[in-house]
Write a protein that holds these residues in place. Structure first.
Motif, PDB file in Angstrom:
ATOM      1  N   LEU A 114      -8.537   9.864 -13.790  1.00  0.00           N
ATOM      2  CA  LEU A 114      -8.590   8.873 -14.866  1.00  0.00           C
ATOM      3  C   LEU A 114      -8.254   7.482 -14.353  1.00  0.00           C
ATOM      4  O   LEU A 114      -8.864   6.488 -14.778  1.00  0.00           O
ATOM      5  CB  LEU A 114      -7.632   9.265 -15.990  1.00  0.00           C
ATOM      6  N   LEU A 115      -7.295   7.383 -13.443  1.00  0.00           N
ATOM      7  CA  LEU A 115      -6.955   6.098 -12.835  1.00  0.00           C
ATOM      8  C   LEU A 115      -8.143   5.546 -12.060  1.00  0.00           C
ATOM      9  O   LEU A 115      -8.449   4.353 -12.141  1.00  0.00           O
ATOM     10  CB  LEU A 115      -5.740   6.262 -11.912  1.00  0.00           C
ATOM     11  N   GLY A 116      -8.838   6.392 -11.322  1.00  0.00           N
ATOM     12  CA  GLY A 116     -10.018   5.970 -10.582  1.00  0.00           C
ATOM     13  C   GLY A 116     -11.131   5.493 -11.492  1.00  0.00           C
ATOM     14  O   GLY A 116     -11.803   4.503 -11.200  1.00  0.00           O
ATOM     15  N   GLN A 117     -11.328   6.199 -12.600  1.00  0.00           N
ATOM     16  CA  GLN A 117     -12.353   5.787 -13.556  1.00  0.00           C
ATOM     17  C   GLN A 117     -12.035   4.415 -14.146  1.00  0.00           C
ATOM     18  O   GLN A 117     -12.898   3.540 -14.235  1.00  0.00           O
ATOM     19  CB  GLN A 117     -12.468   6.823 -14.678  1.00  0.00           C
ATOM     20  N   ALA A 118     -10.778   4.217 -14.543  1.00  0.00           N
ATOM     21  CA  ALA A 118     -10.378   2.938 -15.139  1.00  0.00           C
ATOM     22  C   ALA A 118     -10.437   1.805 -14.116  1.00  0.00           C
ATOM     23  O   ALA A 118     -10.913   0.706 -14.423  1.00  0.00           O
ATOM     24  CB  ALA A 118      -8.969   3.059 -15.717  1.00  0.00           C
ATOM     25  N   ALA A 119      -9.972   2.066 -12.903  1.00  0.00           N
ATOM     26  CA  ALA A 119     -10.002   1.032 -11.870  1.00  0.00           C
ATOM     27  C   ALA A 119     -11.436   0.698 -11.473  1.00  0.00           C
ATOM     28  O   ALA A 119     -11.758  -0.466 -11.221  1.00  0.00           O
ATOM     29  CB  ALA A 119      -9.200   1.485 -10.654  1.00  0.00           C
ATOM     30  N   GLY A 120     -12.311   1.678 -11.413  1.00  0.00           N
ATOM     31  CA  GLY A 120     -13.719   1.429 -11.115  1.00  0.00           C
ATOM     32  C   GLY A 120     -14.389   0.599 -12.189  1.00  0.00           C
ATOM     33  O   GLY A 120     -15.185  -0.298 -11.903  1.00  0.00           O
ATOM     34  N   ARG A 121     -14.054   0.892 -13.445  1.00  0.00           N
ATOM     35  CA  ARG A 121     -14.589   0.114 -14.561  1.00  0.00           C
ATOM     36  C   ARG A 121     -14.110  -1.334 -14.476  1.00  0.00           C
ATOM     37  O   ARG A 121     -14.882  -2.274 -14.663  1.00  0.00           O
ATOM     38  CB  ARG A 121     -14.151   0.746 -15.882  1.00  0.00           C
ATOM     39  N   ILE A 126     -14.051   3.980  -6.129  1.00  0.00           N
ATOM     40  CA  ILE A 126     -12.603   3.995  -6.325  1.00  0.00           C
ATOM     41  C   ILE A 126     -12.064   5.424  -6.311  1.00  0.00           C
ATOM     42  O   ILE A 126     -11.021   5.695  -5.710  1.00  0.00           O
ATOM     43  CB  ILE A 126     -12.220   3.282  -7.638  1.00  0.00           C
ATOM     44  N   CYS A 127     -12.772   6.349  -6.943  1.00  0.00           N
ATOM     45  CA  CYS A 127     -12.315   7.752  -6.923  1.00  0.00           C
ATOM     46  C   CYS A 127     -12.278   8.293  -5.502  1.00  0.00           C
ATOM     47  O   CYS A 127     -11.352   9.021  -5.134  1.00  0.00           O
ATOM     48  CB  CYS A 127     -13.208   8.608  -7.805  1.00  0.00           C
ATOM     49  N   ASN A 128     -13.270   7.946  -4.684  1.00  0.00           N
ATOM     50  CA  ASN A 128     -13.275   8.385  -3.287  1.00  0.00           C
ATOM     51  C   ASN A 128     -12.093   7.807  -2.529  1.00  0.00           C
ATOM     52  O   ASN A 128     -11.454   8.509  -1.717  1.00  0.00           O
ATOM     53  CB  ASN A 128     -14.579   7.990  -2.595  1.00  0.00           C
ATOM     54  N   GLU A 129     -11.771   6.554  -2.758  1.00  0.00           N
ATOM     55  CA  GLU A 129     -10.636   5.928  -2.091  1.00  0.00           C
ATOM     56  C   GLU A 129      -9.317   6.584  -2.505  1.00  0.00           C
ATOM     57  O   GLU A 129      -8.430   6.792  -1.689  1.00  0.00           O
ATOM     58  CB  GLU A 129     -10.590   4.425  -2.379  1.00  0.00           C
ATOM     59  N   LEU A 130      -9.192   6.893  -3.793  1.00  0.00           N
ATOM     60  CA  LEU A 130      -7.959   7.529  -4.263  1.00  0.00           C
ATOM     61  C   LEU A 130      -7.845   8.956  -3.742  1.00  0.00           C
ATOM     62  O   LEU A 130      -6.730   9.430  -3.469  1.00  0.00           O
ATOM     63  CB  LEU A 130      -7.908   7.514  -5.798  1.00  0.00           C
ATOM     64  N   GLU A 131      -8.954   9.647  -3.584  1.00  0.00           N
ATOM     65  CA  GLU A 131      -8.904  10.998  -3.021  1.00  0.00           C
ATOM     66  C   GLU A 131      -8.459  10.969  -1.573  1.00  0.00           C
ATOM     67  O   GLU A 131      -7.817  11.913  -1.096  1.00  0.00           O
ATOM     68  CB  GLU A 131     -10.286  11.651  -3.096  1.00  0.00           C
ATOM     69  N   ALA A 132      -8.793   9.912  -0.862  1.00  0.00           N
ATOM     70  CA  ALA A 132      -8.434   9.803   0.544  1.00  0.00           C
ATOM     71  C   ALA A 132      -6.936   9.612   0.751  1.00  0.00           C
ATOM     72  O   ALA A 132      -6.419   9.853   1.836  1.00  0.00           O
ATOM     73  CB  ALA A 132      -9.197   8.657   1.196  1.00  0.00           C
ATOM     74  N   TRP A 167       0.799  -1.215   0.000  1.00  0.00           N
ATOM     75  CA  TRP A 167       0.000   0.000   0.000  1.00  0.00           C
ATOM     76  C   TRP A 167       0.836   1.270   0.000  1.00  0.00           C
ATOM     77  O   TRP A 167       0.504   2.234  -0.690  1.00  0.00           O
ATOM     78  CB  TRP A 167      -0.947  -0.014   1.199  1.00  0.00           C
ATOM     79  N   ASN A 168       1.900   1.298   0.777  1.00  0.00           N
ATOM     80  CA  ASN A 168       2.703   2.521   0.847  1.00  0.00           C
ATOM     81  C   ASN A 168       3.297   2.920  -0.497  1.00  0.00           C
ATOM     82  O   ASN A 168       3.229   4.099  -0.860  1.00  0.00           O
ATOM     83  CB  ASN A 168       3.773   2.398   1.919  1.00  0.00           C
ATOM     84  N   PRO A 169       3.882   1.994  -1.278  1.00  0.00           N
ATOM     85  CA  PRO A 169       4.363   2.419  -2.604  1.00  0.00           C
ATOM     86  C   PRO A 169       3.235   2.886  -3.528  1.00  0.00           C
ATOM     87  O   PRO A 169       3.393   3.856  -4.262  1.00  0.00           O
ATOM     88  CB  PRO A 169       5.031   1.161  -3.166  1.00  0.00           C
ATOM     89  N   VAL A 170       2.095   2.206  -3.464  1.00  0.00           N
ATOM     90  CA  VAL A 170       0.968   2.623  -4.304  1.00  0.00           C
ATOM     91  C   VAL A 170       0.493   4.015  -3.883  1.00  0.00           C
ATOM     92  O   VAL A 170       0.235   4.877  -4.728  1.00  0.00           O
ATOM     93  CB  VAL A 170      -0.184   1.589  -4.219  1.00  0.00           C
ATOM     94  N   ALA A 171       0.391   4.242  -2.588  1.00  0.00           N
ATOM     95  CA  ALA A 171      -0.038   5.553  -2.099  1.00  0.00           C
ATOM     96  C   ALA A 171       0.953   6.642  -2.517  1.00  0.00           C
ATOM     97  O   ALA A 171       0.546   7.740  -2.900  1.00  0.00           O
ATOM     98  CB  ALA A 171      -0.185   5.518  -0.581  1.00  0.00           C
ATOM     99  N   PRO A 175      -0.705  14.006 -10.937  1.00  0.00           N
ATOM    100  CA  PRO A 175      -1.609  15.166 -10.954  1.00  0.00           C
ATOM    101  C   PRO A 175      -3.057  14.710 -10.752  1.00  0.00           C
ATOM    102  O   PRO A 175      -3.407  13.553 -10.995  1.00  0.00           O
ATOM    103  CB  PRO A 175      -1.411  15.762 -12.346  1.00  0.00           C
ATOM    104  N   ALA A 176      -3.891  15.616 -10.311  1.00  0.00           N
ATOM    105  CA  ALA A 176      -5.280  15.279  -9.977  1.00  0.00           C
ATOM    106  C   ALA A 176      -6.035  14.684 -11.162  1.00  0.00           C
ATOM    107  O   ALA A 176      -6.827  13.757 -10.995  1.00  0.00           O
ATOM    108  CB  ALA A 176      -6.001  16.518  -9.463  1.00  0.00           C
ATOM    109  N   SER A 177      -5.785  15.189 -12.359  1.00  0.00           N
ATOM    110  CA  SER A 177      -6.496  14.658 -13.532  1.00  0.00           C
ATOM    111  C   SER A 177      -6.102  13.209 -13.808  1.00  0.00           C
ATOM    112  O   SER A 177      -6.942  12.396 -14.197  1.00  0.00           O
ATOM    113  CB  SER A 177      -6.215  15.522 -14.762  1.00  0.00           C
ATOM    114  N   ALA A 178      -4.836  12.864 -13.569  1.00  0.00           N
ATOM    115  CA  ALA A 178      -4.396  11.487 -13.771  1.00  0.00           C
ATOM    116  C   ALA A 178      -4.990  10.563 -12.706  1.00  0.00           C
ATOM    117  O   ALA A 178      -5.346   9.420 -12.999  1.00  0.00           O
ATOM    118  CB  ALA A 178      -2.878  11.407 -13.747  1.00  0.00           C
ATOM    119  N   VAL A 179      -5.109  11.055 -11.486  1.00  0.00           N
ATOM    120  CA  VAL A 179      -5.716  10.257 -10.422  1.00  0.00           C
ATOM    121  C   VAL A 179      -7.188  10.008 -10.743  1.00  0.00           C
ATOM    122  O   VAL A 179      -7.699   8.900 -10.545  1.00  0.00           O
ATOM    123  CB  VAL A 179      -5.562  10.954  -9.051  1.00  0.00           C
TER     124      VAL A 179
END
Length: 87
Positions: free
Chosen positions: A30-37, A80-86, A13-17, A24-28
């Motif tokens: 997009l990552l959340g959208q793809a991971a949620g899908r 997923i986006c909420n988790e990544l924002e946290a 988790w620490n390396p991923v975090a 950047p926020a826009s990449a996070v």
């Protein structure tokens, strides 16, 4: 004992975090959208639970239709986006 249980979390988790925080926020987003899908397609048990709860809310026993699929897919992406924002 909890020290040994936390070792995999620290190793994974620490390396991923760290990586997510450095993006950047826009990449996070997009990552959340793809991971949620991806989670929508991979987590069939959780997906079925979401459909079951949605049917309880809407009061229907029908099979999932296009609108229900859209709602549940959006819920996974939002989760997923909420988790990544946290992070």
């Amino acid at each position: 004992m909890t020290f040994f249980k936390n070792i995999p979390i620290w190793c994974y988790w620490n390396p991923v975090a760290f990586i997510v925080r450095s993006l950047p926020a826009s990449a996070v987003y997009l990552l959340g959208q793809a991971a949620g899908r991806a989670l929508f397609h991979l987590a069939s048990g959780k997906r079925n639970a979401y459909f079951c709860e949605l049917r309880k809310i809407k009061g229907t026993n029908d099979r999932p239709d296009v609108e229900q699929n859209r709602i549940v897919r959006h819920a996974f992406r939002n989760l997923i986006c909420n988790e990544l924002e946290a992070l």
